[in-house]
Design an enzyme around this catalytic site. Structure first.
Site, PDB file in Angstrom:
ATOM      1  N   ASN A 102      49.159  61.951  52.035  1.00 54.25           N
ATOM      2  CA  ASN A 102      50.069  62.169  50.917  1.00 54.25           C
ATOM      3  C   ASN A 102      51.484  61.883  51.394  1.00 54.25           C
ATOM      4  OD1 ASN A 102      51.456  63.112  48.619  1.00 54.25           O
ATOM      5  ND2 ASN A 102      51.492  65.201  49.403  1.00 54.25           N
ATOM      6  N   GLY A 103      52.164  60.943  50.751  1.00 58.16           N
ATOM      7  CA  GLY A 103      53.540  60.626  51.135  1.00 58.16           C
ATOM      8  C   GLY A 103      53.796  59.133  51.078  1.00 58.16           C
ATOM      9  N   TYR A 258      58.306  70.133  39.211  1.00 57.58           N
ATOM     10  CA  TYR A 258      57.304  69.483  38.364  1.00 57.58           C
ATOM     11  C   TYR A 258      55.899  69.466  38.941  1.00 57.58           C
ATOM     12  CZ  TYR A 258      54.874  65.773  35.801  1.00 57.58           C
ATOM     13  OH  TYR A 258      53.953  65.064  35.078  1.00 57.58           O
TER      14      TYR A 258
END
Length: 505
Positions: A102-103, A258
């Site tokens: 993730n990234g 968010y």
């Protein structure tokens, strides 16, 4: 943005991985994948485009045997949405390594070229995750012994930190040895560790958010520190070490605005509490600077902003109402590839309750405004439902700059806040008034939940990229890769190749 999970258990982990991914589904709806290692030291893989519930059927779950495994949910950033880029990825040397990431690596192009020149490693996709996997594999291959110690693993990750830049939270499996998890030296992307005690011994989980730990029956232990690596052997021994030269703690603030679920804790910060604080700060600004607005009711844009709007209503001493009904079977429009699809999805996703709007001056509250597509259409819906005046409040400041650390903030020119003042944005989305949160207030709202976090990654608002390696040339290249037209051209031929990558159906 993506979601990752890895488990070392004493029993089969396929169901726990599936459950963990469903709890991280909000982090990516483009593709999902699970890879396990069975008792014969053979990798079992299922990955494809789609939601978790659609990718994994009973026949796939039966095949995902083994007590160690990793999982991933993704949506595309600079890469395409082709099923070829669904994760986990795998390389066969050394040992056999699988990885989910993730990234986003900000020096991916340079690392890619260096890998080919020095190690003759071929990268088969446009994904920087495959590049990261090959960097890890190449560094691990420098260990000459067939044995592998925790020291060897940690030396490898230290070398990885020195070669790659950007944001990354990683789970990886080394066949015959165990699970490895590590986090970038800035701590931009989240990663947490959990544990479960059983009669057979301790089981461990690492995941993007604590909710995936809680929901799978594990107990949250702690967050993985920036630059830290966790190594869990197949028999359940856990080792950890700081592997970065100069780690700093600067988590991405947009996780709290968010992305993350409200029931998650990230870096010791309750996502729910931070959103309540955002509402209080924004309510105080409205009360102080916009007392002349004749607001009758406060209405959230479900669901992320509900807690924020409720606190605003409390500060302003105004009624809070649920004016929109959400169709829960429509995905999050912000992470849908393609502007046309996003526009079509807004009205399918929300429907107005006319009684809450008719003849009223309403304050609509959302977590942020990215492209402005959703905001514009929701304001239209409010007017069609009979609202007299429609004011709009954003719990985040103006998003003016693209994100380079793994969030699909679009091309700068597609950001409604890029190069525009708030009055221009107000006119473009058709509001009677537009109120943004101040950046200092946003940082304070999140930071007060954990004073030990001294700085947040806020580049989409400020244009300050904390890794210090971003220039205009890089942003121009990113713009060319991320704009909607480029994505449509890249993904145009995907259907022709879909079966090739679904050979385990």
């Amino acid at each position: 943005m993506c979601g990752i999970v890895g488990i070392v258990g004493k029993q089969p982990v396929n169901q726990a991985l599936y459950d963990g991914l469903t709890m991280l589904q909000h982090r990516g709806q483009d593709a999902a994948g699970i890879m396990t290692v069975d008792e014969y030291n053979t990798l079992r893989l299922r990955k494809a485009n789609g939601l978790v519930r659609d990718v994994f059927h009973t026949r796939h779950m039966h095949r995902l045997a083994g007590n160690v495994g990793i999982g991933h949910v993704r949506y595309p950033t600079a890469g395409s949405s082709s099923s070829a880029e669904a994760q986990p990825f795998y390389v066969n040397s050394p040992f056999g390594i699988a990885m989910a990431h993730n990234g986003n690596l900000t020096n991916a192009a340079d690392v890619h070229a260096h890998l080919f020149k020095t190690a003759r490693r071929h990268i088969n996709t446009t994904s920087d995750s495959e590049i990261l996997l090959n960097v890890f594999a190449n560094e691990l291959d420098k260990n000459d012994s067939l044995e592998l110690s925790a020291d060897d693993v940690f030396r490898t990750i230290t070398a990885v930190h020195r070669k790659v830049r950007g944001a990354y939270a990683v789970v990886s499996m080394i066949l015959g040895h165990g699970l490895v998890a590590f986090r970038d030296p800035w701590g931009i992307r989240p990663l947490a560790l959990g544990k479960r005690e059983t009669a057979e011994g301790d089981e461990y989980i690492v995941a993007s958010e604590s909710v995936a730990i809680d929901g799978t029956g594990f107990k949250y232990v702690r967050d993985v520190e920036p630059g830290e690596a966790i190594y869990i052997t197949n028999d359940g021994q856990l080792f950890s070490r700081q592997c970065a030269d100069k780690p700093k703690h600067c988590p991405c603030i947009f996780e709290y605005v968010y992305f993350a679920r409200p029931d998650s804790f990230i870096d010791g910060i309750s996502v729910y509490a931070s959103r309540v604080n955002m509402g209080r700060k924004l309510g105080e600004k409205l009360k102080r600077d916009y007392a002349d607005l004749d607001i009758d009711v406060v209405i959230p844009i479900p669901e992320t902003s509900c807690d924020i709007a409720l606190e605003i209503a409390s500060v302003l001493d105004l009624p809070y109402r649920q004016g929109f009904v959400k169709n829960r079977y429509i995905g999050r429009t912000f992470i849908m590839p393609g502007q046309t699809q996003r526009r079509k999805s807004v009205r399918r996703k929300l429907n107005a309750i006319s009684a809450e709007f008719k003849g009223k001056n309403v304050l609509l509250v959302d977590d942020s405004i990215v492209r402005g597509t959703t905001s514009e259409q929701i304001i239209e819906m409010a007017r069609e439902a009979g609202a007299k005046r429609v004011y709009f409040a954003s719990a985040a400041p103006e998003i003016r700059f693209p994100n380079v650390y793994g969030i699909d903030m679009p091309s700068a020119n597609e950001l409604i806040g890029h190069g525009r003042e708030s009055n221009e944005i107000c006119e473009m989305i058709g509001a009677d008034g537009l109120i943004y949160q101040e950046l200092d207030d946003l940082v304070a709202a999140v930071g007060e939940e954990n004073p030990n976090v001294q700085r947040f990654e806020t580049s989409v608002f400020s244009g300050e990229y904390i890794t210090g390696d971003i220039n205009q040339d890089y942003l121009d290249e990113l713009d060319a890769a991320r704009n909607d037209m480029a994505k449509a051209q890249r993904d145009g031929g995907e259907d022709a190749n879909l079966e090739l990558h679904n050979d385990n159906d």
